[in-house]
Write an enzyme that holds these catalytic residues in place. Structure first.
Site, PDB file in Angstrom:
ATOM      1  CD  GLU A 265      -2.980  -1.073   0.477  1.00 20.96           C
ATOM      2  OE1 GLU A 265      -3.199  -0.014  -0.137  1.00 20.96           O
ATOM      3  OE2 GLU A 265      -3.671  -2.092   0.350  1.00 20.96           O
ATOM      4  CB  CYS A 300      -1.509   6.974   1.495  1.00 16.00           C
ATOM      5  SG  CYS A 300      -2.998   6.308   2.211  1.00 16.00           S
ATOM      6  CD  GLU A 399       2.933  10.114  -1.017  1.00 18.59           C
ATOM      7  OE1 GLU A 399       3.966   9.412  -0.951  1.00 18.59           O
ATOM      8  OE2 GLU A 399       1.809   9.709  -0.702  1.00 18.59           O
TER       9      GLU A 399
END
Ligand code: NAP
Ligand code: MG
Length: 495
Positions: A265, A300, A399
């Site tokens: 993940e 996330c 990110e």
């Protein structure tokens, strides 16, 4: 109760777990090494925590293997595992004040969020898998009259759960729930920034009646303890949540050792698409602000790229800027605070570095863009919105994992979808529209594991969560997550 507690007083008196939890007890590490644990709300060192090395990991793996082979958990009747896991969930809730405090001290998130959100969601997750485990069945295959063929799921054995610091309890629970319910033994490796609640979970599992060795917790550094788990010949599976960069290491560790199963993940750069036909810009602005400023953007699936049609851009940005006022950073231990600090000085520098890159590459900060509350010694960044962003700029591609929104202007549906999908990630995406037709078209067009329409970051234990592309593979949550920690066995019985 949340509002009647003197959280600063509690913080000063808190007992901070700092040794590995192996074979049912806290033990001294074999490494003898430690690392500092810092409270990001004021920058002070709280305690030193054991930094587990290969020898500590060997010891935890041996304990987990012994427990698995003994069968005291792995071969326990599912209804009995259910009872113990429900008790574990109840104990998490019973220790709500302590767990919330430990989480806030580790990561600087608002105490109200830790208390009302993180603790409750971790407990619910464990309870959900507890309730599920005696209600799932195997199959009998249609192989013909001379055979009976059963297809069953068996636990993998020793599972390592390597998790990040943004939601330490929830991320741990998403692994522990399905892995433990299906009968595996688990070694939990929390991020170095957030070991406290993970260690406390080890203690509560024993109190709930879980046999020693079924849940071991090894605090430590990623490149030492995390790597040792990834390369271990006697670990059967790694459930990993974290960055794409480290996820790639785990693929390599697996190939270099025993082809252990890996579930990943990973990160995201999720698009928030607002089409010209959006009929509720207020709802969109509120959802977009929450989607990037909640948990200080350290999420996330944060909606970090706003992709907005030129026709409504100015109106929407104005509303988002107004919403951002609700997320001014405050004291994490104050129950009124809605946005806390970022997790560490290192993370703060990273985020500020991205803000500098945004400016250098030609975007401009509509609001925010600076460190604040410097006098506290803590690591606080104001909510930041960049406009004039192109999708090839660093702040649109990488990110950031901080409270920074990058707004990209597009013209029409097709361009919006093309920009939304122009990313290495595919964790989630959202579209805001008043058109049923465009809602369906966009939901199909966005290449991501989760798509929200006219909402953002909705979740349920009943719904799988995970990504496409470099956001990873395998799913957390829902019954699907049990597939990650079990293997199919086909058994043929000749008549
Ligand atoms: P990270 O740096 O990738 O670390 C995650 C875990 O891996 C930590 O326990 C870390 O330990 C360990 N680790 C680091 N380097 C390692 C190495 N070389 N070998 C083995 N293990 C290693 O991620 P993070 O900074 O903690 O968390 C932020 C990331 O997590 C973001 O990318 C975010 O998108 C992702 N995330 C994804 C989800 C999801 O469900 N998809 C959910 C939450 C977060 P140390 O920290 O001790 O080094
Ligand atoms: Mg880390």
């Amino acid at each position: 109760m949340l509002h009647t507690i003197d959280w600063h007083g509690r913080a000063a008196a808190a007992v901070l777990p700092n040794r590995p939890f192996i074979d049912g007890a806290y033990v001294d590490s074999l490494s003898g090494e430690t690392f500092d644990c810092v409270y990001p709300g004021d920058g002070r060192v709280l305690t030193q925590v054991a930094s587990c090395n290969d020898a500590d990991v060997d010891r935890a793996v041996a304990s987990a293997r012994r427990a698995f082979e003994a069968g005291s958990w792995s071969r326990m009747a599912p209804a009995e595992r259910r009872r113990i896991l429900l008790r574990f969930s109840e104990l998490i809730l019973a220790n709500r004040e302590e767990l919330a405090l430990l989480e806030t001290l580790n990561v600087g998130k608002p105490i109200a969020n830790a208390y009302n959100g993180d603790v409750v969601s971790a407990a619910s997750c464990i309870a959900w898998y507890a309730e599920a485990i005696d209600k799932v069945y195997g199959e009998v295959a249609a192989t013909g009259p001379d055979m009976t063929t059963m297809v069953v799921r068996e636990p993998l054995g020793v599972v390592a759960a390597v998790v990040p610091w943004n939601y330490p309890m929830s991320m741990a629970a998403w692994k522990l729930g399905p892995a433990l319910a299906t009968g595996n033994s688990v070694i939990l490796k929390p991020a170095e920034q957030s070991p406290f609640t993970a260690l406390k979970f080890g203690e509560l599992a024993i109190e709930a009646g879980m046999p020693p060795g079924v849940l071991n917790v090894v605090p430590g550094l990623g490149h030492i303890a995390g790597r040792a788990l990834g390369l271990h010949m006697d670990v059967d599976c790694v459930g990993f949540t974290g960055s794409t960069e480290v996820g790639k290491y785990f693929m390599q560790y697996s190939g270099q050792s025993n082809i252990k199963r890996i579930g990943l993940e990973l990160g995201g750069k999720s698009p928030q698409v607002v089409l010209a036909d959006c009929d509720d810009l207020d709802a969109a602005a509120a959802g977009i602000a929450a989607g990037i400023f909640a948990n200080t953007g350290q999420v996330c699936n944060a909606g970090s790229r706003l992709i907005v049609d030129a026709s409504i851009r100015d109106a929407l940005l104005e509303k988002i800027a107004a919403q951002a006022a609700n997320y001014q950073p405050g004291d994490p231990l104050d129950t009124a605070t809605r946005m806390g600090s970022v997790v560490s000085e290192e993370q703060m520098s990273r985020v500020l570095g991205y803000i500098d890159a945004g400016r250098a590459e030609g975007a401009s900060a509509l609001i925010g863009g600076a460190r604040v509350r410097t006098e506290t010694g803590g690591f606080f960044i104001e909510p930041t919105v960049f406009e004039g962003v192109r999708n090839d700029m660093t702040i649109a591609r990488e990110e950031i994992f901080g409270p920074v929104l990058s707004a990209i202007t597009v013209n029409g549906f097709d361009e919006a979808m093309a920009v939304a999908n122009d990313t290495i990630y595919g964790l989630s995406g959202a579209v805001w529209t008043g058109s049923v037709k465009n809602a369906h078209r966009a939901a199909k067009a966005i290449r991501a594991g989760v798509v929200w329409v006219n909402c953002f970051d909705r979740g349920s234990m009943a719904v799988p969560f995970g990504g496409f592309k470099q956001s990873g593979f395998g799913r957390d949550k829902s019954l699907h997550a049990m597939d990650k920690y079990t293997d199919l066995k086909a058994m043929w019985f000749a008549h």
